[in-house]
Design an enzyme around this catalytic site. Structure first.
Site, short mmCIF file in Angstrom:
data_model
loop_
_atom_site.label_atom_id
_atom_site.label_comp_id
_atom_site.label_asym_id
_atom_site.label_seq_id
_atom_site.Cartn_x
_atom_site.Cartn_y
_atom_site.Cartn_z
N LYS A 147 -25.26 100.71 -59.68
CA LYS A 147 -25.62 101.90 -58.91
C LYS A 147 -24.46 102.87 -58.93
O LYS A 147 -23.32 102.50 -58.64
CB LYS A 147 -25.90 101.48 -57.46
CG LYS A 147 -27.16 102.05 -56.86
CD LYS A 147 -27.32 101.52 -55.44
CE LYS A 147 -28.57 102.01 -54.80
NZ LYS A 147 -28.72 101.56 -53.40
O1 G3P Z 1 -29.82 101.60 -50.19
C1 G3P Z 1 -30.27 102.88 -50.51
C2 G3P Z 1 -31.05 103.51 -49.40
O2 G3P Z 1 -32.28 102.86 -49.26
C3 G3P Z 1 -30.32 103.48 -48.07
O3 G3P Z 1 -30.92 104.44 -47.27
O4 G3P Z 1 -30.86 105.99 -45.35
O5 G3P Z 1 -31.45 103.59 -44.98
O6 G3P Z 1 -29.09 104.19 -45.54
P1 G3P Z 1 -30.55 104.55 -45.70
#
Ligand code: G3P
Length: 219
Positions: free
Chosen positions: A84
């Site tokens: 990533k």
């Molecule tokens: O891991 C990538 C993404 O899904 C994280 O999003 O906004 O839940 O931190 P968030």
């Protein structure tokens, strides 16, 4: 639609896998920090559970040279590692090189269709538009997913799959599926919310009660 679990929790990963709901795993530095565990050994443990589906492990540097060194360490963990990288100039430079060398790259922190176009041109295996974080600031996160899919559909030579990320609720999953997004990654508790409907619960309760009145047993 492929279901990825947005977690590093081994028990959650195993449970989703047991239900046939695990096509891959995504992690990020915040998820790893929250786990309180050592990064590389934890990714190795995840790859022992998820042996074929992509397991996203994110670089932590922001400069090309260091990202490239980190990426080489991460991709050596297992064949199903998706490295990533952030959607930056240096991140996409690493993406292009790794993709050309046959390594899956998940380009993360995508917030515009212009960024997604750059990621496709860099050969990304996955682009991760963060719908929840856009919603959090009153932008329509799902509109970004629609725009990216429209752009990608115009260029069949792009192999990049849209991996809807930053999912906050089941509606994000359902609406992304209606658009034809290839993948979604969500916290396991959000994935499990897809099961819930009060009429299912009510109907099952009635079936059980009516069956019990018969005094019969299948066993
Ligand atoms: O891991 C990538 C993404 O899904 C994280 O999003 O906004 O839940 O931190 P968030």
């Amino acid at each position: 639609m492929k279901f990825f679990a947005d977690t590093s929790n081994l028990d959650e990963i195993k449970e989703l896998d047991s239900y046939g709901l695990l096509d891959g795993v995504t992690t990020n530095p915040s998820i790893i920090a929250k786990s309180g565990k050592e990064f590389i050994p934890l990714i190795k443990e995840i790859c022992e559970i998820v042996t074929t589906g992509p397991v996203s492990a994110e670089v932590t540097a922001t400069d090309y040279d260091t990202m490239r060194k980190e990426a080489d360490i991460l991709r050596s963990i297992a064949d199903n590692i998706a490295v990533k990288v952030p959607l930056t100039q240096d991140g996409l430079k690493v993406c292009k090189e790794l993709s050309d060398e046959g390594t899956m790259v998940n380009v993360t922190l995508c917030f515009s269709s212009g960024q997604a176009l750059l990621a496709a041109k860099a050969g990304a295996a996955f682009i991760s538009p963060f719908v929840g974080r856009l919603d959090d600031i009153c932008f329509q996160g799902l509109d970004l997913v629609a725009d990216i899919l429209t752009i990608y559909d115009n260029y069949p030579q792009y192999d990049t799959e849209v991996l809807v990320a930053s999912i906050r609720n089941p509606i994000h999953i359902i609406e992304s599926a209606k658009m034809g997004a290839h993948v979604m990654t969500a916290p396991p508790n959000v994935i499990k919310q897809l099961y819930n409907h009060p009429l299912t619960d009510k109907g099952l309760t009635a079936f059980v009660a009516d069956w019990e009145k018969t005094g019969q047993s299948i066993l």
